[in-house]
Write a protein that holds these residues in place. Sequence first.
Motif, mmCIF file in Angstrom:
data_model
loop_
_atom_site.group_PDB
_atom_site.id
_atom_site.type_symbol
_atom_site.label_atom_id
_atom_site.label_comp_id
_atom_site.label_asym_id
_atom_site.label_seq_id
_atom_site.Cartn_x
_atom_site.Cartn_y
_atom_site.Cartn_z
ATOM 1 N N ASN A 169 0.823 -1.219 0.000
ATOM 2 C CA ASN A 169 0.000 0.000 0.000
ATOM 3 C C ASN A 169 0.857 1.269 0.000
ATOM 4 N N PRO A 170 1.811 1.381 -0.918
ATOM 5 C CA PRO A 170 2.676 2.566 -0.911
ATOM 6 C C PRO A 170 1.903 3.828 -1.278
ATOM 7 N N SER A 171 2.191 4.896 -0.567
ATOM 8 C CA SER A 171 1.487 6.160 -0.811
ATOM 9 C C SER A 171 1.915 6.803 -2.127
ATOM 10 N N ASP A 172 3.081 6.404 -2.645
ATOM 11 C CA ASP A 172 3.580 7.029 -3.868
ATOM 12 C C ASP A 172 3.270 6.194 -5.116
ATOM 13 N N ALA A 173 2.468 5.139 -4.985
ATOM 14 C CA ALA A 173 2.113 4.322 -6.155
ATOM 15 C C ALA A 173 1.215 5.111 -7.100
ATOM 16 N N PRO A 216 -11.154 3.531 -0.754
ATOM 17 C CA PRO A 216 -11.243 4.656 -1.695
ATOM 18 C C PRO A 216 -10.000 5.536 -1.723
ATOM 19 N N GLU A 217 -9.386 5.732 -0.568
ATOM 20 C CA GLU A 217 -8.202 6.598 -0.512
ATOM 21 C C GLU A 217 -7.035 6.010 -1.302
ATOM 22 N N LEU A 218 -6.928 4.682 -1.327
ATOM 23 C CA LEU A 218 -5.876 4.065 -2.130
ATOM 24 C C LEU A 218 -6.128 4.290 -3.610
ATOM 25 N N ALA A 219 -7.385 4.207 -4.009
ATOM 26 C CA ALA A 219 -7.727 4.412 -5.417
ATOM 27 C C ALA A 219 -7.450 5.846 -5.843
ATOM 28 N N THR A 220 -7.867 6.812 -5.054
ATOM 29 C CA THR A 220 -7.646 8.220 -5.407
ATOM 30 C C THR A 220 -6.158 8.561 -5.358
ATOM 31 N N GLY A 221 -5.422 7.916 -4.437
ATOM 32 C CA GLY A 221 -3.981 8.139 -4.381
ATOM 33 C C GLY A 221 -3.270 7.706 -5.649
ATOM 34 N N LEU A 222 -3.726 6.617 -6.247
ATOM 35 C CA LEU A 222 -3.138 6.137 -7.496
ATOM 36 C C LEU A 222 -3.315 7.144 -8.628
ATOM 37 N N LEU A 223 -4.351 7.985 -8.518
ATOM 38 C CA LEU A 223 -4.648 8.947 -9.581
ATOM 39 C C LEU A 223 -3.960 10.282 -9.385
ATOM 40 N N ALA A 224 -3.225 10.446 -8.297
ATOM 41 C CA ALA A 224 -2.562 11.727 -8.023
ATOM 42 C C ALA A 224 -1.668 12.132 -9.188
ATOM 43 N N GLY A 225 -1.845 13.353 -9.638
ATOM 44 C CA GLY A 225 -1.027 13.849 -10.754
ATOM 45 C C GLY A 225 -1.514 13.415 -12.111
#
Length: 227
Positions: A169-173, A216-225
């Motif tokens: 679950n890396p935050s930078d993925a 949900p937070e993991l999914a939205t994190g993947l879309l960052a940028g």
Amino acid sequence: MRAEVHAYVADAARLNRQPVLVLDPLTALDCSEAGYAEWFTEVTEGIEAHRALVVLKDKECEAESPRTTMMTVGVRNLRAAAPGAMVFLDATQLARKQDPPGVARTLATWSVKETAGVAINVGEHTPQAVADRYGIELRQTLAVTTGRRDLYVVADSSRGGVASADGCNPSDARIGSYEVLSDNPETTQHLWLTTPGISDGPCGSAPASKPGQFVPELATGLLAGTP
């Protein structure tokens, strides 16, 4: 199981879409060959004659039946009862510990010669370019091992957009390329074989989650940028 699989592949057929099934045989009743056969009967009767791309996941069973039995039973049952299925063997765990020649030798014992090819990076965060290179080398080795030059290698690109600092679950993925398939087996194919947002377990940026839980937070994190 039978009804769920049938509904999914039948809906895909009506929409003229290619259904993708990632099968985890460890959800079978038990880890015996009979248990696997019963579970796969449910799956294959659901698929029937429909088209489907099927990835057979690789997991070590804690009971008496070894991985070779699990994978070969799956290949045999799917080929016999679901002729429209393109079967891919998951080599993700093998690739963590072995180089392509070692993986190819193991896959040969799993009846890879009777399949459409191999899946790699399933559920992993390996950068796409790294997975692509490994896939090309693995395919070349499989050609020598099996005598087949038409085996495909499919890489899970759902979470391989960038190199990640952590594997859980890396935050930078970030998401990778979206499902790029071709009829050229010499290139590594891309599919999203892991639903973005699925947790690896209670770790990383989702410490309170369970394995396989949608966060949900993991999914939205993947879309960052992402534009």
